[in-house]
Design a protein around this motif. Structure first.
Motif, PDB file in Angstrom:
ATOM      1  N   GLN A 216      29.203  43.394  32.538  1.00  0.00           N
ATOM      2  CA  GLN A 216      30.041  42.301  32.995  1.00  0.00           C
ATOM      3  C   GLN A 216      31.445  42.821  33.298  1.00  0.00           C
ATOM      4  O   GLN A 216      31.934  43.719  32.616  1.00  0.00           O
ATOM      5  N   PRO A 217      32.126  42.255  34.291  1.00  0.00           N
ATOM      6  CA  PRO A 217      33.506  42.673  34.547  1.00  0.00           C
ATOM      7  C   PRO A 217      34.443  42.093  33.493  1.00  0.00           C
ATOM      8  O   PRO A 217      34.167  41.051  32.895  1.00  0.00           O
ATOM      9  N   GLN A 218      35.537  42.771  33.257  1.00  0.00           N
ATOM     10  CA  GLN A 218      36.508  42.251  32.308  1.00  0.00           C
ATOM     11  C   GLN A 218      37.325  41.143  32.951  1.00  0.00           C
ATOM     12  O   GLN A 218      37.545  41.139  34.162  1.00  0.00           O
ATOM     13  N   GLU A 219      37.761  40.192  32.139  1.00  0.00           N
ATOM     14  CA  GLU A 219      38.555  39.080  32.625  1.00  0.00           C
ATOM     15  C   GLU A 219      40.036  39.455  32.615  1.00  0.00           C
ATOM     16  O   GLU A 219      40.476  40.324  31.867  1.00  0.00           O
ATOM     17  N   MET A 220      40.803  38.759  33.436  1.00  0.00           N
ATOM     18  CA  MET A 220      42.224  39.069  33.572  1.00  0.00           C
ATOM     19  C   MET A 220      43.006  38.631  32.346  1.00  0.00           C
ATOM     20  O   MET A 220      43.870  39.353  31.846  1.00  0.00           O
ATOM     21  N   ASN A 221      42.697  37.425  31.835  1.00  0.00           N
ATOM     22  CA  ASN A 221      43.372  36.881  30.653  1.00  0.00           C
ATOM     23  C   ASN A 221      44.894  36.980  30.799  1.00  0.00           C
ATOM     24  O   ASN A 221      45.465  36.463  31.731  1.00  0.00           O
ATOM     25  N   ASN A 222      45.565  37.682  29.881  1.00  0.00           N
ATOM     26  CA  ASN A 222      47.030  37.782  29.913  1.00  0.00           C
ATOM     27  C   ASN A 222      47.481  39.151  30.399  1.00  0.00           C
ATOM     28  O   ASN A 222      48.383  39.759  29.839  1.00  0.00           O
ATOM     29  N   ALA A 223      46.821  39.640  31.451  1.00  0.00           N
ATOM     30  CA  ALA A 223      47.114  40.991  31.931  1.00  0.00           C
ATOM     31  C   ALA A 223      48.558  41.120  32.423  1.00  0.00           C
ATOM     32  O   ALA A 223      49.196  42.160  32.234  1.00  0.00           O
ATOM     33  N   GLU A 224      49.102  40.067  33.052  1.00  0.00           N
ATOM     34  CA  GLU A 224      50.473  40.142  33.545  1.00  0.00           C
ATOM     35  C   GLU A 224      51.467  40.277  32.391  1.00  0.00           C
ATOM     36  O   GLU A 224      52.378  41.114  32.429  1.00  0.00           O
TER      37      GLU A 224
ATOM     38  N   ALA B 116      55.602  44.717  38.910  1.00  0.00           N
ATOM     39  CA  ALA B 116      54.554  44.941  37.912  1.00  0.00           C
ATOM     40  C   ALA B 116      53.562  43.782  37.902  1.00  0.00           C
ATOM     41  O   ALA B 116      52.334  43.993  37.883  1.00  0.00           O
ATOM     42  N   ARG B 117      54.067  42.571  37.913  1.00  0.00           N
ATOM     43  CA  ARG B 117      53.177  41.405  37.917  1.00  0.00           C
ATOM     44  C   ARG B 117      52.332  41.372  39.189  1.00  0.00           C
ATOM     45  O   ARG B 117      51.131  41.068  39.163  1.00  0.00           O
ATOM     46  N   SER B 118      52.961  41.692  40.328  1.00  0.00           N
ATOM     47  CA  SER B 118      52.223  41.699  41.591  1.00  0.00           C
ATOM     48  C   SER B 118      51.168  42.801  41.599  1.00  0.00           C
ATOM     49  O   SER B 118      50.034  42.587  42.069  1.00  0.00           O
ATOM     50  N   ASP B 119      51.510  43.979  41.080  1.00  0.00           N
ATOM     51  CA  ASP B 119      50.545  45.084  41.018  1.00  0.00           C
ATOM     52  C   ASP B 119      49.307  44.695  40.223  1.00  0.00           C
ATOM     53  O   ASP B 119      48.178  45.023  40.610  1.00  0.00           O
ATOM     54  N   VAL B 120      49.511  43.984  39.122  1.00  0.00           N
ATOM     55  CA  VAL B 120      48.380  43.583  38.289  1.00  0.00           C
ATOM     56  C   VAL B 120      47.478  42.614  39.041  1.00  0.00           C
ATOM     57  O   VAL B 120      46.237  42.732  39.014  1.00  0.00           O
ATOM     58  N   ARG B 121      48.072  41.666  39.739  1.00  0.00           N
ATOM     59  CA  ARG B 121      47.258  40.694  40.479  1.00  0.00           C
ATOM     60  C   ARG B 121      46.441  41.372  41.581  1.00  0.00           C
ATOM     61  O   ARG B 121      45.255  41.095  41.754  1.00  0.00           O
ATOM     62  N   VAL B 122      47.094  42.252  42.332  1.00  0.00           N
ATOM     63  CA  VAL B 122      46.389  42.955  43.409  1.00  0.00           C
ATOM     64  C   VAL B 122      45.305  43.869  42.838  1.00  0.00           C
ATOM     65  O   VAL B 122      44.188  43.935  43.352  1.00  0.00           O
ATOM     66  N   ALA B 123      45.637  44.594  41.763  1.00  0.00           N
ATOM     67  CA  ALA B 123      44.673  45.519  41.159  1.00  0.00           C
ATOM     68  C   ALA B 123      43.469  44.773  40.611  1.00  0.00           C
ATOM     69  O   ALA B 123      42.326  45.247  40.734  1.00  0.00           O
ATOM     70  N   TYR B 124      43.695  43.608  40.008  1.00  0.00           N
ATOM     71  CA  TYR B 124      42.562  42.853  39.467  1.00  0.00           C
ATOM     72  C   TYR B 124      41.690  42.305  40.588  1.00  0.00           C
ATOM     73  O   TYR B 124      40.460  42.277  40.470  1.00  0.00           O
ATOM     74  N   SER B 125      42.326  41.887  41.683  1.00  0.00           N
ATOM     75  CA  SER B 125      41.541  41.408  42.822  1.00  0.00           C
ATOM     76  C   SER B 125      40.662  42.530  43.368  1.00  0.00           C
ATOM     77  O   SER B 125      39.474  42.318  43.669  1.00  0.00           O
ATOM     78  N   ALA B 126      41.215  43.732  43.485  1.00  0.00           N
ATOM     79  CA  ALA B 126      40.417  44.872  43.953  1.00  0.00           C
ATOM     80  C   ALA B 126      39.309  45.200  42.957  1.00  0.00           C
ATOM     81  O   ALA B 126      38.183  45.526  43.356  1.00  0.00           O
ATOM     82  N   TYR B 127      39.614  45.084  41.672  1.00  0.00           N
ATOM     83  CA  TYR B 127      38.621  45.372  40.634  1.00  0.00           C
ATOM     84  C   TYR B 127      37.430  44.411  40.738  1.00  0.00           C
ATOM     85  O   TYR B 127      36.267  44.836  40.736  1.00  0.00           O
ATOM     86  N   ARG B 128      37.715  43.117  40.817  1.00  0.00           N
ATOM     87  CA  ARG B 128      36.625  42.138  40.878  1.00  0.00           C
ATOM     88  C   ARG B 128      35.866  42.244  42.193  1.00  0.00           C
ATOM     89  O   ARG B 128      34.637  42.110  42.237  1.00  0.00           O
ATOM     90  N   THR B 129      36.578  42.486  43.292  1.00  0.00           N
ATOM     91  CA  THR B 129      35.909  42.577  44.590  1.00  0.00           C
ATOM     92  C   THR B 129      34.959  43.766  44.631  1.00  0.00           C
ATOM     93  O   THR B 129      33.804  43.642  45.058  1.00  0.00           O
ATOM     94  N   THR B 130      35.447  44.929  44.199  1.00  0.00           N
ATOM     95  CA  THR B 130      34.597  46.124  44.229  1.00  0.00           C
ATOM     96  C   THR B 130      33.438  46.004  43.241  1.00  0.00           C
ATOM     97  O   THR B 130      32.345  46.522  43.510  1.00  0.00           O
ATOM     98  N   TYR B 131      33.660  45.335  42.114  1.00  0.00           N
ATOM     99  CA  TYR B 131      32.561  45.142  41.169  1.00  0.00           C
ATOM    100  C   TYR B 131      31.478  44.268  41.785  1.00  0.00           C
ATOM    101  O   TYR B 131      30.277  44.590  41.695  1.00  0.00           O
TER     102      TYR B 131
ATOM    103  N   LEU C  46      43.467  49.373  37.908  1.00  0.00           N
ATOM    104  CA  LEU C  46      43.829  48.209  37.106  1.00  0.00           C
ATOM    105  C   LEU C  46      44.462  48.636  35.790  1.00  0.00           C
ATOM    106  O   LEU C  46      45.489  48.074  35.373  1.00  0.00           O
ATOM    107  N   GLN C  47      43.867  49.623  35.126  1.00  0.00           N
ATOM    108  CA  GLN C  47      44.448  50.114  33.881  1.00  0.00           C
ATOM    109  C   GLN C  47      45.830  50.711  34.119  1.00  0.00           C
ATOM    110  O   GLN C  47      46.736  50.549  33.304  1.00  0.00           O
ATOM    111  N   GLY C  48      45.987  51.396  35.242  1.00  0.00           N
ATOM    112  CA  GLY C  48      47.303  51.942  35.567  1.00  0.00           C
ATOM    113  C   GLY C  48      48.331  50.860  35.850  1.00  0.00           C
ATOM    114  O   GLY C  48      49.502  50.993  35.502  1.00  0.00           O
ATOM    115  N   ALA C  49      47.897  49.777  36.476  1.00  0.00           N
ATOM    116  CA  ALA C  49      48.820  48.679  36.767  1.00  0.00           C
ATOM    117  C   ALA C  49      49.283  47.987  35.490  1.00  0.00           C
ATOM    118  O   ALA C  49      50.397  47.457  35.432  1.00  0.00           O
ATOM    119  N   ILE C  50      48.442  47.984  34.463  1.00  0.00           N
ATOM    120  CA  ILE C  50      48.800  47.341  33.198  1.00  0.00           C
ATOM    121  C   ILE C  50      49.608  48.260  32.304  1.00  0.00           C
ATOM    122  O   ILE C  50      50.601  47.847  31.688  1.00  0.00           O
TER     123      ILE C  50
END
Length: 452
Positions: A259-267, A358-373, A436-440
């Motif tokens: 399962q993919p990880q959820e974003m939760n409080n990543a920002e 930083a907040r924008s990087d996390v949102r974009v990175a998570y979108s790429a993470y979920r899309t590629t998954y 995504l890990q790098g963005a966080i």
């Protein structure tokens, strides 16, 4: 004895100020801790070069995993060692800020009229003594900022290494499939040529098979070059010598997680953990301290005091003290204060911009993470099984003499192409997960616009 108090106090302060010294670890323990908290592996300069080489060789003797590649890079990368050297320079500035300026000695001798006059003096930087705590506090903040920047370099290197590892493994896997496609195309082309000689195949169909064979040869050459270039990129990040490049990579990429990880409080996590955000905050704090020091010394920043001694021929020796004070006649310090205020506001706005990115990087990175998954899972669960089902049906038809050998070869090529695309999607997911890990946790140098 009262006239000796001032120089004695200054001399005592000078001795105390000279007690500051370099630390045993040079700040690397803190850098190692910051790195381990974010990527699970510490970063530290090896004290024993031979032991370091031995550990690298042990890791290279086994098939290289992503984690072992990161470990080698953190121990062996020349670029990271160069960034750690900057940490030593920052600590030297901190130690220097905790020391007073050396005292100045003066000596004068005048002869004339049968008399000799000798003046002696020693001067201490009283202004430096008074501002020493503030200067030490400022440089301590700069040193903490340098630690964060060094840790950010280590985290960035770890991310780059993981991306290079995934790319190299996927490229080698794609090259292997390209060889299978080329072999199938070659067999199809040879069969077409034989059937054309027997008069059972048209020139048009034969030309099509030959064209596909030539394209497969070109694709194989490109795939082999991509595999070599990707491997060389990994070698550079690992800092390996020519004698250490015979390591083995796995045959395939890791499987997708269930399962993919959820974003939760990543920002919020990024604002609390990202090293570039923490470094920007440290910079703002240090700039604020520097502004206070500039305001304190803006009116007078030169104040020296010391012991004076004078002796003249035929007269008793005279003792006393002397004071040197800068007179603010032309420069009242307003420009320096204005500059410090501007630098402080610059640091404040830079910190706000860093947090915003930083907040924008996390949102974009998570979108790429979920899309590629989702795409990789779609290929794994839908496209590849469907291609296999089609191949099974074509094989049944061929066995029942309802399909030709060329239909069978064409279907095999298409199945290999879909598998190759599935490899690319799987690679893109793991790269996006690293992004995504790098963005966080990272230093803010990750390019989250693309998964690769």
């Amino acid at each position: 004895m009262t006239h000796f108090r001032l120089p004695l106090l200054a001399a005592g302060a000078l001795l105390l100020g000279g007690c500051a010294s370099l630390s045993a670890d040079g700040g690397m323990n803190d850098v190692s801790r910051l790195t381990a908290e974010r990527i699970g592996q510490p970063a530290a300069l090896a004290r024993d070069g031979a032991n370091n080489d031995q550990q690298v060789q042990l890791l290279l003797a086994q098939p290289l995993t992503a984690d072992s590649a990161v470990r080698i890079a953190l121990m062996n990368s020349p670029a990271l060692k160069a960034s750690f050297a900057e940490l030593g320079a920052s600590e030297a500035d901190l130690v220097q800020a905790g020391r007073l300026r050396n005292p100045s000695l003066s000596f004068g001798r005048i002869r004339g009229g049968g008399e000799t006059e000798i003046d002696r003096g020693i001067m201490f930087d009283i202004a430096g003594l008074l501002t020493l705590p503030a200067r030490s506090r400022i440089e301590a903040g700069r040193f903490e900022q340098a630690k964060l920047q060094a840790a950010a370099q280590a985290v960035q290197l770890a991310g780059d290494t993981r991306r290079a590892w995934f790319t190299a493994v996927a490229a080698a896997q794609s090259a292997a499939f390209a060889e299978q496609v080329q072999a199938a195309a070659e067999a199809s082309s040879e069969l077409a040529a034989q059937m054309a000689k027997a008069g059972n195949w048209s020139k048009l169909d034969q030309a099509r098979e030959r064209a596909f064979h030539q394209e497969a040869v070109t694709q194989l050459a490109r795939a082999r070059h991509e595999a070599l270039a990707s491997r060389e990129q990994l070698v550079r990040l690992l800092g390996l010598s020519s004698e250490q490049q015979s390591f083995t990579l796995p045959d395939r990429l890791p499987d997708l997680p269930p399962q993919p990880q959820e974003m939760n409080n990543a920002e919020a996590q990024a604002l609390a953990q990202r090293l570039d955000v923490l470094a920007a905050r440290r910079d703002t704090e240090a700039t604020a301290d520097a502004l206070g020091l500039t305001r304190a010394t803006g009116f007078i920043n030169v104040f020296d005091a010391g012991y004076a001694n004078k002796s003249t021929s035929g007269k008793p020796r005279e003792n006393g003290y002397q004071v040197s004070l800068e007179l603010p006649l032309f420069d009242w310090g307003g420009a320096k204060v204005a500059r410090a205020q501007a630098q402080y506001m610059q640091a404040v706005h830079r910190t706000a911009d860093t947090a915003l990115r930083a907040r924008s990087d996390v949102r974009v990175a998570y979108s790429a993470y979920r899309t590629t998954y989702d795409i990789a899972r779609h290929y794994r669960d839908e496209v590849v099984p469907l291609r296999k089902q089609i191949s099974d049906e074509v094989l049944l038809r061929y066995n029942g003499m309802l399909a030709s050998v060329f239909e069978l070869l064409t279907d095999a090529r298409e199945q290999l192409a879909s598998v190759n695309t599935a490899i690319d999607t799987q690679r893109d997911f793991w790269i996006a997960e690293t992004q995504l890990q790098g963005a966080i946790n990272g230093g803010g140098n990750n390019d989250t616009r693309n998964a690769r």
